[in-house]
Write an enzyme that holds these catalytic residues in place. Structure first.
Site, PDB file in Angstrom:
ATOM      1  N   ASP A  69       0.873  -1.174   0.000  1.00 56.03           N
ATOM      2  CA  ASP A  69       0.000   0.000   0.000  1.00 56.03           C
ATOM      3  C   ASP A  69       0.913   1.228   0.000  1.00 56.03           C
ATOM      4  O   ASP A  69       2.130   1.117   0.141  1.00 56.03           O
ATOM      5  CB  ASP A  69      -0.881  -0.029   1.259  1.00 56.03           C
ATOM      6  CG  ASP A  69      -1.704   1.236   1.434  1.00 56.03           C
ATOM      7  OD1 ASP A  69      -2.435   1.595   0.497  1.00 56.03           O
ATOM      8  OD2 ASP A  69      -1.581   1.868   2.495  1.00 56.03           O
TER       9      ASP A  69
ATOM     10  N   LYS B 289     -10.734   6.951  -2.523  1.00 55.64           N
ATOM     11  CA  LYS B 289     -11.164   8.148  -1.799  1.00 55.64           C
ATOM     12  C   LYS B 289     -12.604   8.556  -2.104  1.00 55.64           C
ATOM     13  O   LYS B 289     -13.312   9.061  -1.235  1.00 55.64           O
ATOM     14  CB  LYS B 289     -10.204   9.312  -2.079  1.00 55.64           C
ATOM     15  CG  LYS B 289      -8.740   8.994  -1.720  1.00 55.64           C
ATOM     16  CD  LYS B 289      -8.600   8.607  -0.246  1.00 55.64           C
ATOM     17  CE  LYS B 289      -7.156   8.378   0.153  1.00 55.64           C
ATOM     18  NZ  LYS B 289      -6.747   6.974   0.084  1.00 55.64           N
TER      19      LYS B 289
END
Length: 264
Positions: free
Chosen positions: A9, A50
């Site tokens: 990540d 997001k």
């Protein structure tokens, strides 16, 4: 077993100690419409792309109640879109301040390169965000072969395995059970599990820990120990295969996995 690849990540795992940049941007974007949200409310769904994360936050009961009290109506998809645009502008303006590699990463990069283990990423960032962070990371020696966003998987992000599977496909991995997925959130662990990879949770500087490097260093030794244990227990509850205090422990883990099994 031989590890074929490592998939990381970004924020909170390899850069941005404590995954601070999204927190600041989420809180400011919602504050700009008069809604206060807590770090805990944000971090609950960290690891999602997001845009999806904005929808998750705006659908929280507390946020819905506050919104209705303030505007006399419930938020709409148009409201989500406007908050996302504002959030993205705030985040893009601040990303250069949160692109420093986390402690231990330079040694991990050297190790992976020396062992010829390819590495890539899946991320909740979008391409525009990556275009800011990736060159700064590259200047520090961190150059993933592939960076997969949900835009490359028809909008399917974590915890689904689509991004991770695509990253492995582009790295020409033949067996996902021989891939390490390294992350700092529960969604990272779930993504790895859903793709049948080996999952690794990083404790210090993680989203789950949530503190900046200075704030963590300011804690007493017993407080640090308690916080590490709390984060580790969350990874354990999520079923992470391995839990590392810091990224510096990753080379030893890979060596242990790759070690030949002694004949009985």
């Amino acid at each position: 077993m031989t590890i074929q690849a490592v998939i990381f990540d970004w924020a909170g795992t390899t850069v941005d100690y404590g995954s601070r940049s999204p927190i600041v941007a989420f809180q400011q974007a919602f504050a700009n419409v008069g809604i206060e949200i807590t770090e805990a409310e944000i971090r609950k769904d960290m690891g999602l792309d997001k845009y999806t994360h904005i929808h998750k936050i705006i659908n929280l009961p507390a946020v819905q109640n506050d919104w209705q009290a303030r505007f006399q109506v419930l938020p709409t998809s148009d409201d989500c879109d406007r908050i996302y645009v504002d959030f993205k502008a705030i985040l893009l303006a601040s990303l250069t301040n949160f692109a420093q590699l986390k402690p231990g990463m330079p040694a991990v990069i050297d190790y992976l390169n020396s062992q010829q283990i390819p590495y890539g990423t899946t991320t909740g960032y979008d391409e525009e965000m990556l275009s800011i962070v990736a060159p700064i990371a590259a200047n520090q020696g961190y150059q993933p072969v592939v960076n997969i966003t949900s835009a490359q998987t028809n909008g399917i992000g974590r915890p689904a395995p689509a991004m991770l599977e695509l990253a492995c496909d582009q790295l020409e991995v033949t067996d996902l059970t021989q891939v390490l997925k390294v992350g700092d959130s529960i969604n990272d662990i779930l993504e790895g599990q859903n793709a049948d990879t080996i999952t690794v949770g990083i404790v210090e500087g993680s989203n789950l820990m949530g503190l900046s490097e200075d704030d963590f260093a300011a804690l007493s030794i017993p407080q640090q120990a308690l916080l590490r244990a709390k984060v580790a227990s969350q990874y354990e509850a999520a079923g992470a295969d391995h839990i590392l205090l810091s990224m510096s422990e990753l080379p030893a883990l890979i060596d242990a996995i790759n070690a030949p099994v002694a004949d009985l």
